[in-house]
Motif scaffolding. Structure first.
Motif, PDB file in Angstrom:
ATOM      1  N   TYR A  42     -26.110-111.584 -92.396  1.00 28.04           N
ATOM      2  CA  TYR A  42     -26.404-110.168 -92.187  1.00 28.04           C
ATOM      3  C   TYR A  42     -25.692-109.304 -93.225  1.00 28.04           C
ATOM      4  O   TYR A  42     -26.244-108.337 -93.740  1.00 28.04           O
ATOM      5  N   MET A  43     -24.446-109.665 -93.543  1.00 25.36           N
ATOM      6  CA  MET A  43     -23.683-108.897 -94.532  1.00 25.36           C
ATOM      7  C   MET A  43     -24.351-108.940 -95.897  1.00 25.36           C
ATOM      8  O   MET A  43     -24.394-107.943 -96.616  1.00 25.36           O
ATOM      9  N   PHE A  44     -24.868-110.102 -96.278  1.00 25.49           N
ATOM     10  CA  PHE A  44     -25.474-110.242 -97.596  1.00 25.49           C
ATOM     11  C   PHE A  44     -26.865-109.622 -97.668  1.00 25.49           C
ATOM     12  O   PHE A  44     -27.366-109.334 -98.754  1.00 25.49           O
ATOM     13  N   SER A  45     -27.489-109.410 -96.505  1.00 25.08           N
ATOM     14  CA  SER A  45     -28.855-108.888 -96.502  1.00 25.08           C
ATOM     15  C   SER A  45     -28.922-107.387 -96.267  1.00 25.08           C
ATOM     16  O   SER A  45     -29.989-106.789 -96.346  1.00 25.08           O
ATOM     17  N   THR A  46     -27.787-106.751 -95.961  1.00 29.27           N
ATOM     18  CA  THR A  46     -27.775-105.313 -95.704  1.00 29.27           C
ATOM     19  C   THR A  46     -26.702-104.649 -96.553  1.00 29.27           C
ATOM     20  O   THR A  46     -25.853-105.312 -97.141  1.00 29.27           O
ATOM     21  N   SER A  47     -26.734-103.321 -96.576  1.00 27.55           N
ATOM     22  CA  SER A  47     -25.743-102.574 -97.349  1.00 27.55           C
ATOM     23  C   SER A  47     -24.381-102.654 -96.676  1.00 27.55           C
ATOM     24  O   SER A  47     -24.268-102.780 -95.461  1.00 27.55           O
ATOM     25  N   TYR A  48     -23.341-102.527 -97.483  1.00 26.91           N
ATOM     26  CA  TYR A  48     -21.969-102.655 -96.989  1.00 26.91           C
ATOM     27  C   TYR A  48     -21.564-101.413 -96.200  1.00 26.91           C
ATOM     28  O   TYR A  48     -21.878-100.291 -96.575  1.00 26.91           O
ATOM     29  N   SER A  49     -20.867-101.620 -95.102  1.00 27.41           N
ATOM     30  CA  SER A  49     -20.353-100.522 -94.287  1.00 27.41           C
ATOM     31  C   SER A  49     -18.884-100.793 -93.993  1.00 27.41           C
ATOM     32  O   SER A  49     -18.553-101.763 -93.314  1.00 27.41           O
ATOM     33  N   GLU A  50     -17.999 -99.950 -94.514  1.00 28.30           N
ATOM     34  CA  GLU A  50     -16.575-100.192 -94.325  1.00 28.30           C
ATOM     35  C   GLU A  50     -16.150 -99.859 -92.896  1.00 28.30           C
ATOM     36  O   GLU A  50     -16.846 -99.155 -92.164  1.00 28.30           O
ATOM     37  N   PHE A  51     -14.997-100.380 -92.499  1.00 27.39           N
ATOM     38  CA  PHE A  51     -14.459-100.065 -91.182  1.00 27.39           C
ATOM     39  C   PHE A  51     -14.122 -98.579 -91.107  1.00 27.39           C
ATOM     40  O   PHE A  51     -13.571 -98.000 -92.051  1.00 27.39           O
ATOM     41  N   ILE A  52     -14.443 -97.962 -89.978  1.00 27.09           N
ATOM     42  CA  ILE A  52     -14.225 -96.526 -89.809  1.00 27.09           C
ATOM     43  C   ILE A  52     -12.758 -96.167 -89.992  1.00 27.09           C
ATOM     44  O   ILE A  52     -12.419 -95.189 -90.670  1.00 27.09           O
ATOM     45  N   TYR A  53     -11.868 -96.974 -89.413  1.00 27.06           N
ATOM     46  CA  TYR A  53     -10.446 -96.624 -89.438  1.00 27.06           C
ATOM     47  C   TYR A  53      -9.772 -96.959 -90.761  1.00 27.06           C
ATOM     48  O   TYR A  53      -8.567 -96.779 -90.899  1.00 27.06           O
ATOM     49  N   PHE A  54     -10.530 -97.420 -91.745  1.00 25.10           N
ATOM     50  CA  PHE A  54      -9.975 -97.541 -93.092  1.00 25.10           C
ATOM     51  C   PHE A  54      -9.654 -96.160 -93.656  1.00 25.10           C
ATOM     52  O   PHE A  54      -8.902 -96.034 -94.620  1.00 25.10           O
ATOM     53  N   ASN A  55     -10.245 -95.121 -93.057  1.00 26.80           N
ATOM     54  CA  ASN A  55     -10.058 -93.760 -93.566  1.00 26.80           C
ATOM     55  C   ASN A  55      -8.817 -93.076 -93.004  1.00 26.80           C
ATOM     56  O   ASN A  55      -8.529 -91.933 -93.369  1.00 26.80           O
ATOM     57  N   PHE A  56      -8.102 -93.747 -92.101  1.00 26.49           N
ATOM     58  CA  PHE A  56      -6.990 -93.065 -91.424  1.00 26.49           C
ATOM     59  C   PHE A  56      -5.650 -93.706 -91.765  1.00 26.49           C
ATOM     60  O   PHE A  56      -5.570 -94.793 -92.220  1.00 26.49           O
ATOM     61  N   THR A  61      -6.642 -86.563-100.781  1.00 27.99           N
ATOM     62  CA  THR A  61      -6.705 -88.003-101.005  1.00 27.99           C
ATOM     63  C   THR A  61      -5.358 -88.621-100.667  1.00 27.99           C
ATOM     64  O   THR A  61      -4.326 -88.217-101.207  1.00 27.99           O
ATOM     65  N   LEU A  62      -5.380 -89.600 -99.769  1.00 29.89           N
ATOM     66  CA  LEU A  62      -4.146 -90.241 -99.317  1.00 29.89           C
ATOM     67  C   LEU A  62      -4.214 -91.740 -99.582  1.00 29.89           C
ATOM     68  O   LEU A  62      -5.299 -92.323 -99.649  1.00 29.89           O
ATOM     69  N   PRO A  63      -3.064 -92.401 -99.714  1.00 33.70           N
ATOM     70  CA  PRO A  63      -3.046 -93.855 -99.921  1.00 33.70           C
ATOM     71  C   PRO A  63      -3.676 -94.590 -98.739  1.00 33.70           C
ATOM     72  O   PRO A  63      -3.614 -94.128 -97.593  1.00 33.70           O
ATOM     73  N   LEU A  64      -4.275 -95.734 -99.018  1.00 36.71           N
ATOM     74  CA  LEU A  64      -4.895 -96.546 -97.987  1.00 36.71           C
ATOM     75  C   LEU A  64      -3.876 -96.944 -96.925  1.00 36.71           C
ATOM     76  O   LEU A  64      -2.771 -97.378 -97.244  1.00 36.71           O
ATOM     77  N   ALA A  65      -4.250 -96.758 -95.659  1.00 37.30           N
ATOM     78  CA  ALA A  65      -3.440 -97.192 -94.503  1.00 37.30           C
ATOM     79  C   ALA A  65      -2.118 -96.453 -94.370  1.00 37.30           C
ATOM     80  O   ALA A  65      -1.215 -96.926 -93.693  1.00 37.30           O
ATOM     81  N   ILE A  66      -2.007 -95.270 -94.977  1.00 33.59           N
ATOM     82  CA  ILE A  66      -0.721 -94.568 -94.957  1.00 33.59           C
ATOM     83  C   ILE A  66      -0.264 -94.258 -93.535  1.00 33.59           C
ATOM     84  O   ILE A  66       0.924 -94.335 -93.220  1.00 33.59           O
ATOM     85  N   SER A  67      -1.193 -93.911 -92.650  1.00 29.45           N
ATOM     86  CA  SER A  67      -0.789 -93.525 -91.300  1.00 29.45           C
ATOM     87  C   SER A  67      -0.204 -94.704 -90.534  1.00 29.45           C
ATOM     88  O   SER A  67       0.754 -94.546 -89.768  1.00 29.45           O
ATOM     89  N   PHE A  68      -0.754 -95.898 -90.744  1.00 29.78           N
ATOM     90  CA  PHE A  68      -0.290 -97.047 -89.977  1.00 29.78           C
ATOM     91  C   PHE A  68       1.094 -97.511 -90.425  1.00 29.78           C
ATOM     92  O   PHE A  68       1.973 -97.744 -89.595  1.00 29.78           O
ATOM     93  N   PHE A  69       1.305 -97.640 -91.740  1.00 31.66           N
ATOM     94  CA  PHE A  69       2.642 -98.107 -92.123  1.00 31.66           C
ATOM     95  C   PHE A  69       3.678 -96.992 -92.021  1.00 31.66           C
ATOM     96  O   PHE A  69       4.872 -97.258 -91.884  1.00 31.66           O
ATOM     97  N   THR A  70       3.234 -95.738 -92.028  1.00 32.37           N
ATOM     98  CA  THR A  70       4.175 -94.639 -91.802  1.00 32.37           C
ATOM     99  C   THR A  70       4.664 -94.639 -90.359  1.00 32.37           C
ATOM    100  O   THR A  70       5.866 -94.507 -90.096  1.00 32.37           O
ATOM    101  N   PHE A  71       3.747 -94.782 -89.409  1.00 27.83           N
ATOM    102  CA  PHE A  71       4.140 -94.824 -88.000  1.00 27.83           C
ATOM    103  C   PHE A  71       5.063 -96.007 -87.721  1.00 27.83           C
ATOM    104  O   PHE A  71       6.022 -95.900 -86.951  1.00 27.83           O
ATOM    105  N   THR A  72       4.756 -97.137 -88.341  1.00 27.19           N
ATOM    106  CA  THR A  72       5.585 -98.325 -88.158  1.00 27.19           C
ATOM    107  C   THR A  72       7.024 -98.061 -88.583  1.00 27.19           C
ATOM    108  O   THR A  72       7.980 -98.415 -87.880  1.00 27.19           O
TER     109      THR A  72
END
Length: 373
Positions: free
Chosen positions: A359-373, A3-14
């Motif tokens: 569409y968002m309110f009528s379907t299930s939520y799907s997070e952005f794929i790259y939120f996991n990296f 388990t890693l902090p959210l967006a760790i790869s992006f602010f680490t690279f920065t």
């Protein structure tokens, strides 16, 4: 699982880029407030693009950026609307079929496997490029221009071109802070091949601490080595054949990227190779019934991935869009593009945003794929 902090790869690279350039004496900006803003600037933080201090920090100190600029507001809303529509209307639609194939089906026949892989190929593109459009659009509302991150990568006719057009800021980071420090192409061909392989394996590991990401990176590293060797030997490939080979390779590597384990990889690849049979729609039996003698089955089509006749049309639509239309980066970087955003564009963006909201309110939520990296 780690388990890693959210967006760790992006602010680490920065921050890695900033620290390395500081060590090299290439950093002119040391203001703490601007640095803190640079690291935490919210539009890019969760899923990129990976920003560089040389192109962003000077903008924070610009007095002109402290004033209201209607051009940037128009372009920002335009890009945000495009990105939101990509995510909600396109990526999330393909996600349903991709998830059914990868996560729910125990076995996939030929068409189910191919439509599963293609669904994810388009899901990840519209998902990630959609987020990037939204990030760039949101930043423009603050008069900050983030770097482009996509440039029609699925039009590429070779793997090198693909990495010049896909996740451009990651490619730039890996080149400047890994490949070149390793020696780049300055120490002979063999060393160049090794450097390419190392760079892409570590690029795969950047996406997550799993062997499948390492394998995904290694596949791209090998492809880059083969491409360079191909060029060194002076060989050429027809543009259409090059595109088809590149697209099929990218599609196959996304299977490894998406899979949760090797069982998923095996399941999809076996189906794509036809090892689990080929099933055509029942209504085609009268016309092609003679194919039963060749092992072709007839029955509910694409049942294993909850598909229907809409799926092939959606794939064809997406493929046509990415191959024939200007991408959002090309549209907003055209000279005088903001002046073209008149009532027509405003109406279209409003309709797309409204449809996306419904569409968002009528379907299930799907997070952005790259939120996991």
């Amino acid at each position: 699982n780690v388990t890693l902090p959210l967006a760790i790869s992006f602010f680490t690279f920065t921050q890695i880029a900033y620290l390395v350039d500081s060590y090299r004496g290439e950093v002119k900006e040391y203001d703490l407030l601007n640095y803190a803003l640079f690291v935490t600037f919210f539009p890019h933080l969760i899923a990129g693009p990976i920003i560089h201090h040389k192109e962003i920090m000077p903008q924070f100190g610009s007095l002109r950026n402290l004033t209201k600029q209607h051009k940037n507001m128009a372009l920002g809303l335009f890009l945000f609307g495009i990105g939101c529509s990509k995510k909600v209307l396109l990526a999330d639609t393909f996600a349903r079929w991709a998830s059914a194939g990868f996560d729910q089906s125990q076995s996939l026949n030929f068409f189910e496997a191919w439509f599963t892989s293609l669904s994810y190929t388009f899901q990840i593109y519209f998902d990630f490029s959609g987020y990037t459009d939204m990030a760039i659009g949101a930043a423009l509302l603050f008069n900050i221009r983030l770097p482009a991150n996509f440039n029609s990568p699925y039009k590429s006719t070779n793997i090198r071109e693909f990495w010049h057009k896909w996740h451009i800021t990651l490619s730039r980071f890996l080149r400047d802070y890994l490949y070149i420090p390793l020696g780049g192409n300055r120490a002979g061909e063999l060393r160049t091949y090794v450097n390419l392989a190392i760079t892409f394996v570590l690029g795969g590991l950047w996406h997550g601490p799993t062997w499948l990401f390492v394998l995904w990176g290694a596949m791209h590293g090998v492809a880059m080595v083969v491409h360079r060797l191909w060029q060194t030997l002076g060989l050429r490939l027809n543009a259409i054949a090059g595109w088809l080979l590149t697209f099929c390779f990218i599609n196959a590597t996304w299977v490894v990227f998406r899979a949760k384990d090797m069982q998923d990889v095996t399941k999809v690849f076996m189906g794509m190779l036809g090892m689990n049979g080929l099933i055509l729609p029942s209504r085609m039996m009268e016309t092609f019934g003679y194919l039963k003698a060749e092992g072709v089955g007839f029955g509910p089509w694409l049942e294993g991935i909850n598909g229907n006749g809409l799926l092939p049309l959606a794939i064809l639509f997406a493929l046509t869009m990415v191959l024939t239309q200007k991408n959002s980066t090309e549209m907003w970087q055209m000279e005088g593009s903001w002046k073209r955003l008149g009532y027509g564009w405003a109406t279209m963006i409003g309709l797309m945003a409204s449809l996306s909201g419904l569409y968002m309110f009528s379907t299930s939520y799907s997070e952005f794929i790259y939120f996991n990296f």
